[in-house]
Scaffold this active site. Structure first.
Site, short mmCIF file in Angstrom:
data_model
loop_
_atom_site.label_atom_id
_atom_site.label_comp_id
_atom_site.label_asym_id
_atom_site.label_seq_id
_atom_site.Cartn_x
_atom_site.Cartn_y
_atom_site.Cartn_z
N LYS A 46 6.63 49.19 94.88
CA LYS A 46 5.45 49.83 94.29
C LYS A 46 5.91 50.85 93.24
O LYS A 46 7.11 51.12 93.11
CB LYS A 46 4.63 50.51 95.40
CG LYS A 46 5.41 51.56 96.18
CD LYS A 46 4.70 51.94 97.48
CE LYS A 46 5.49 53.00 98.23
NZ LYS A 46 4.93 53.23 99.58
N ARG A 144 -4.06 57.15 107.98
CA ARG A 144 -4.15 56.93 106.54
C ARG A 144 -4.91 55.62 106.33
O ARG A 144 -5.96 55.60 105.72
CB ARG A 144 -2.72 56.86 105.98
CG ARG A 144 -2.59 56.85 104.50
CD ARG A 144 -1.14 57.03 104.08
NE ARG A 144 -0.26 55.93 104.50
CZ ARG A 144 0.98 55.75 104.06
NH1 ARG A 144 1.51 56.63 103.20
NH2 ARG A 144 1.72 54.74 104.47
N TYR A 265 7.31 76.08 73.01
CA TYR A 265 6.04 76.80 73.16
C TYR A 265 6.27 78.20 73.67
O TYR A 265 7.05 78.42 74.59
CB TYR A 265 5.12 76.06 74.12
CG TYR A 265 4.54 74.78 73.56
CD1 TYR A 265 3.66 74.81 72.47
CD2 TYR A 265 4.90 73.56 74.10
CE1 TYR A 265 3.13 73.63 71.96
CE2 TYR A 265 4.37 72.37 73.58
CZ TYR A 265 3.50 72.42 72.51
OH TYR A 265 2.99 71.27 71.99
N MET A 313 5.84 67.43 76.35
CA MET A 313 5.44 66.11 76.80
C MET A 313 6.47 65.05 76.38
O MET A 313 6.76 64.13 77.14
CB MET A 313 4.06 65.75 76.24
CG MET A 313 3.50 64.47 76.84
SD MET A 313 1.92 63.98 76.15
CE MET A 313 0.78 64.89 77.16
#
Ligand SMILES: *Cc1c(COP(=O)(O)O)cnc(C)c1O
Length: 372
Positions: A46, A144, A265, A313
């Site tokens: 996954k 779950r 920043y 980012m």
């Protein structure tokens, strides 16, 4: 035209994830050897194969004897199906009722956590004139997914068009006593259902940690995720699996900045003296934790170079003070297993998370490069 096909021979980014397929095959071999011939291994890939690229690693796992490839979601299953029309694919998570026709059409093996899901899958199978294969999820305490209700589980096995091939649960790994309680609950439920005529080809509860630490819980199938990728979470047992990933980037630009000047920043890092800094094209959108600020480093020419200021980012600036020979185009290792390189273990400690999150975060933006 598929532009990515057109340019497939080019490395489209300087930030890449290198995956060692031999190491994955070896880890899989070690797991199979440890579990023995009577235990099926279902690797869990996954989250884009824990960041290693599910489609890229799938053939290696199949060639290494995977019984199924397990994913969490229908979308992950479809991505694999698109590439591999015949692979056996198992969905561990919940698929909404409205999408059960796709599960049937694509021959996915679906986890069923309650009767209404079983009925939806059954209806889809009947509509298609096919048999859908499924495993029952038993809730033994994790709360779950799954149920612990003999009548309801039994009824799930009685739906037309369904082959209930397996039954499973998941350990919370709280402590030995709780683990045993969970395991006993699963076994007790299986015995009750078998007494009523049900039979299950596969019975499973163990993930990476439990399959190493608790051999007695391997039943006849195990579901290793992290272990496939050499992430060692076990405590009691041991298996010499190795990390398979190197996350790396290259210097795109070098700046000589003066004492007192800032970087990034809010100028949250200011140069204490004249400093040579390098820019690298990766950031938190590539899965690099934003809280590596003031902690992270990239290894260039074998030297640890601190990341400076906030993590952006798409870009990071590193201190090149200790690598005067560094030039534009040089490689910097973000995570790796070589000398002075940040291991996944160290990354998870610095970023206050776990190893699985560190690798799973590297979802899809950096291209995967497979080495054999
Ligand atoms: C993710 C997952 C696994 C694999 O977990 P690891 O700890 O990475 O081995 C196994 N079973 C289920 C149900 C999962 O969701």
């Amino acid at each position: 035209m598929d532009l990515f096909k057109k340019y497939e021979d080019l490395q489209l980014r300087d930030t890449i994830v290198k995956v060692d397929l031999n190491a994955i095959a070896e880890n899989m071999r070690l797991i199979k050897e440890m579990c023995g011939p009577d235990v099926a291994v279902m690797p869990v890939i996954k989250a884009n194969g824990y960041g290693h690229g599910a489609v890229g690693i799938a053939p290696t796992l199949m060639e290494s004897g995977a019984a199924y490839l397990a994913v969490a979601t229908l979308t992950e299953a479809l991505e694999l199906r698109q590439a591999y029309p015949d692979y056996p694919i198992f969905i561990l998570g919940h698929t909404p009722d409205r999408l059960m026709d796709i599960v049937v059409e694509q021959n996915f093996v679906q986890t069923l956590a309650d009767l209404s899901q079983a009925k939806s899958l059954s209806a889809a199978a009947v509509r298609a004139g096919k048999t859908a294969v499924a495993h029952l999820k038993v809730d033994t305490g994790f709360h779950r997914l799954g149920i612990y209700d003999e009548e309801e589980l039994f009824e799930m096995t009685q739906q037309p068009g369904l082959e209930i091939e397996g039954i499973f649960s998941h350990l919370a790994l709280t402590n030995d006593e709780e683990n045993l309680k969970q395991y006993d609950l699963l076994v007790a439920m299986i015995e009750k259902l078998e007494a009523r005529g049900c039979s299950f080809k596969y019975k499973h509860i163990a993930d990476s940690i439990s399959l190493v630490d608790y051999p007695e819980y391997r039943m006849n199938m195990v579901r290793p995720g992290a272990l496939i990728f050499g992430l060692r979470g076990f405590h009691k047992g041991f298996l010499p699996v190795e990390c398979c990933i190197t996350f790396e980037s290259r210097i795109t630009q070098i700046h000589e900045i003066k004492a007192g000047e800032g970087v990034g920043y809010d100028y949250l890092w200011r140069a204490p003296q004249d400093t040579r800094v390098g820019t690298m094209p990766f950031g938190y959108a590539d899965g690099y934790p934003r809280n590596m600020r003031d902690k992270g480093y990239v290894t260039i020419h074998g030297v640890k170079c601190a990341v400076l200021g906030v993590i952006c980012m798409d870009q990071v600036v590193v201190d090149l003070t200790d690598v005067p020979q560094a030039k534009v185009g040089d490689v910097g290792v973000i995570y790796g297993s070589g000398e002075n390189q940040m291991t996944i273990q160290e990354a998870c400690e610095l970023a206050s998370t776990n190893k699985n999150e560190i690798v799973a975060r590297i979802l899809s933006r950096p291209p995967r490069v497979y080495v054999k």
